[in-house]
Scaffold this motif. Structure first.
Motif, PDB file in Angstrom:
ATOM      1  N   ARG A   1      49.391  42.453  33.582  1.00 40.47           N
ATOM      2  CA  ARG A   1      49.704  41.108  34.047  1.00 40.47           C
ATOM      3  C   ARG A   1      48.426  40.306  34.255  1.00 40.47           C
ATOM      4  N   LEU A   2      47.457  40.908  34.926  1.00 43.85           N
ATOM      5  CA  LEU A   2      46.180  40.259  35.181  1.00 43.85           C
ATOM      6  C   LEU A   2      45.478  39.900  33.869  1.00 43.85           C
ATOM      7  N   TYR A   3      45.464  40.821  32.935  1.00 43.23           N
ATOM      8  CA  TYR A   3      44.800  40.595  31.647  1.00 43.23           C
ATOM      9  C   TYR A   3      45.459  39.443  30.885  1.00 43.23           C
ATOM     10  N   ARG A   4      46.770  39.485  30.823  1.00 43.08           N
ATOM     11  CA  ARG A   4      47.520  38.460  30.079  1.00 43.08           C
ATOM     12  C   ARG A   4      47.459  37.094  30.758  1.00 43.08           C
ATOM     13  N   ASP A   5      47.659  37.066  32.078  1.00 45.06           N
ATOM     14  CA  ASP A   5      47.789  35.791  32.781  1.00 45.06           C
ATOM     15  C   ASP A   5      46.463  35.181  33.243  1.00 45.06           C
ATOM     16  N   ARG A   6      45.448  35.992  33.515  1.00 42.55           N
ATOM     17  CA  ARG A   6      44.197  35.459  34.066  1.00 42.55           C
ATOM     18  C   ARG A   6      42.995  35.649  33.137  1.00 42.55           C
ATOM     19  N   ILE A   7      42.849  36.841  32.574  1.00 44.28           N
ATOM     20  CA  ILE A   7      41.656  37.129  31.765  1.00 44.28           C
ATOM     21  C   ILE A   7      41.709  36.398  30.426  1.00 44.28           C
ATOM     22  N   LEU A   8      42.818  36.508  29.731  1.00 45.34           N
ATOM     23  CA  LEU A   8      42.925  35.868  28.413  1.00 45.34           C
ATOM     24  C   LEU A   8      42.909  34.346  28.484  1.00 45.34           C
ATOM     25  N   THR A   9      43.114  33.787  29.674  1.00 41.48           N
ATOM     26  CA  THR A   9      43.081  32.329  29.821  1.00 41.48           C
ATOM     27  C   THR A   9      41.689  31.808  30.199  1.00 41.48           C
ATOM     28  N   LEU A  10      40.716  32.712  30.378  1.00 34.79           N
ATOM     29  CA  LEU A  10      39.350  32.266  30.668  1.00 34.79           C
ATOM     30  C   LEU A  10      38.827  31.486  29.463  1.00 34.79           C
ATOM     31  N   PRO A  11      38.038  30.450  29.683  1.00 31.89           N
ATOM     32  CA  PRO A  11      37.620  29.577  28.583  1.00 31.89           C
ATOM     33  C   PRO A  11      36.520  30.178  27.700  1.00 31.89           C
ATOM     34  N   HIS A  12      36.538  29.753  26.441  1.00 29.99           N
ATOM     35  CA  HIS A  12      35.452  29.983  25.480  1.00 29.99           C
ATOM     36  C   HIS A  12      35.235  31.449  25.098  1.00 29.99           C
ATOM     37  N   ILE A  13      36.287  32.250  25.095  1.00 26.92           N
ATOM     38  CA  ILE A  13      36.156  33.657  24.712  1.00 26.92           C
ATOM     39  C   ILE A  13      36.175  33.762  23.197  1.00 26.92           C
ATOM     40  N   ALA A  14      35.155  34.415  22.638  1.00 23.16           N
ATOM     41  CA  ALA A  14      35.125  34.706  21.206  1.00 23.16           C
ATOM     42  C   ALA A  14      35.584  36.138  20.949  1.00 23.16           C
TER      43      ALA A  14
ATOM     44  N   ASP B   1      31.356  27.238  32.147  1.00 23.34           N
ATOM     45  CA  ASP B   1      32.813  27.141  32.317  1.00 23.34           C
ATOM     46  C   ASP B   1      33.434  28.526  32.513  1.00 23.34           C
ATOM     47  N   PHE B   2      32.985  29.485  31.712  1.00 24.28           N
ATOM     48  CA  PHE B   2      33.517  30.841  31.805  1.00 24.28           C
ATOM     49  C   PHE B   2      33.222  31.448  33.174  1.00 24.28           C
ATOM     50  N   ILE B   3      31.975  31.354  33.613  1.00 24.39           N
ATOM     51  CA  ILE B   3      31.580  31.930  34.908  1.00 24.39           C
ATOM     52  C   ILE B   3      32.365  31.291  36.047  1.00 24.39           C
ATOM     53  N   ALA B   4      32.500  29.988  36.032  1.00 28.23           N
ATOM     54  CA  ALA B   4      33.243  29.295  37.097  1.00 28.23           C
ATOM     55  C   ALA B   4      34.695  29.765  37.140  1.00 28.23           C
ATOM     56  N   ALA B   5      35.310  29.911  35.987  1.00 29.64           N
ATOM     57  CA  ALA B   5      36.708  30.359  35.943  1.00 29.64           C
ATOM     58  C   ALA B   5      36.825  31.826  36.354  1.00 29.64           C
ATOM     59  N   ALA B   6      35.886  32.666  35.939  1.00 28.33           N
ATOM     60  CA  ALA B   6      35.932  34.095  36.283  1.00 28.33           C
ATOM     61  C   ALA B   6      35.750  34.298  37.787  1.00 28.33           C
ATOM     62  N   ARG B   7      34.921  33.478  38.412  1.00 23.91           N
ATOM     63  CA  ARG B   7      34.711  33.581  39.863  1.00 23.91           C
ATOM     64  C   ARG B   7      35.994  33.310  40.638  1.00 23.91           C
ATOM     65  N   ALA B   8      36.897  32.556  40.063  1.00 23.03           N
ATOM     66  CA  ALA B   8      38.143  32.196  40.739  1.00 23.03           C
ATOM     67  C   ALA B   8      39.203  33.300  40.664  1.00 23.03           C
ATOM     68  N   VAL B   9      38.930  34.362  39.916  1.00 19.69           N
ATOM     69  CA  VAL B   9      39.895  35.470  39.790  1.00 19.69           C
ATOM     70  C   VAL B   9      39.571  36.496  40.878  1.00 19.69           C
ATOM     71  N   PRO B  10      40.444  36.660  41.875  1.00 23.16           N
ATOM     72  CA  PRO B  10      40.130  37.545  43.008  1.00 23.16           C
ATOM     73  C   PRO B  10      39.888  39.000  42.611  1.00 23.16           C
ATOM     74  N   GLU B  11      40.507  39.456  41.544  1.00 24.61           N
ATOM     75  CA  GLU B  11      40.368  40.856  41.130  1.00 24.61           C
ATOM     76  C   GLU B  11      39.046  41.146  40.413  1.00 24.61           C
ATOM     77  N   VAL B  12      38.267  40.118  40.147  1.00 22.38           N
ATOM     78  CA  VAL B  12      36.954  40.308  39.535  1.00 22.38           C
ATOM     79  C   VAL B  12      35.968  40.668  40.644  1.00 22.38           C
ATOM     80  N   LEU B  13      35.462  41.900  40.598  1.00 27.99           N
ATOM     81  CA  LEU B  13      34.534  42.375  41.621  1.00 27.99           C
ATOM     82  C   LEU B  13      33.089  42.027  41.313  1.00 27.99           C
ATOM     83  N   GLU B  14      32.764  41.958  40.032  1.00 27.69           N
ATOM     84  CA  GLU B  14      31.369  41.759  39.652  1.00 27.69           C
ATOM     85  C   GLU B  14      31.309  40.995  38.343  1.00 27.69           C
TER      86      GLU B  14
END
Length: 151
Positions: free
Chosen positions: A119-132, A82-95
């Protein structure tokens, strides 16, 4: 597997993938037909995967690069997928890299400036699933970047 001629072709090809087959053959001191056949064979066997353009994202206005290390909630059976699929959808993620150990995943993220990163951290990164847990590392300088293999 690879002989000296193949290695010579790969060295010159890595140094300048824009060379024509004739130019590459000339630099490798072999016939163009031989060079073409060997390149084809290395592509078919998966040694040469692709040619790609390397774009300087800083020249396009991206001034911030951050490496984010994630530990995922391993009590969730689909946490990694789930995390990988959601992270792939963030255009600013290069790797995206996965690890064994304390850190599960590392993302390399770019932003135009610190406000854009916030903005990116708050709106896209922190919403990625299953972060401990998240650890952020701000890039200061790229000391070495070399994609070429020592062949």
């Amino acid at each position: 597997m690879l002989n000296d001629i193949d290695r010579r072709i790969l060295r010159h090809f890595q140094a300048d993938p824009s060379l024509s087959t004739a130019e590459l053959a000339d630099r490798c001191r072999i016939a163009p037909g031989t060079c073409w056949r060997r390149l084809e064979r290395m592509q078919e066997s998966g040694i040469i995967l692709a040619q790609e353009a390397v774009i300087d994202w800083a020249a396009l206005g991206y001034a911030v690069e951050v490496s984010l290390r994630f530990t995922l909630d391993k009590t969730q059976p689909r946490a990694f997928d789930d995390f990988i699929a959601a992270a792939r959808a963030v255009p600013e993620v290069l790797e995206i890299q996965s690890f064994l150990g304390r850190v599960d995943v590392r993302l390399s993220v770019i932003a135009r400036d610190m406000a854009d990163y916030q903005r990116l951290y708050r709106d896209r990164i922190l919403t990625l699933p299953h972060i401990a847990d998240i650890e952020s590392l701000m890039h200061i300088a790229r000391v070495k970047r070399d994609e070429a293999l020592p062949v």
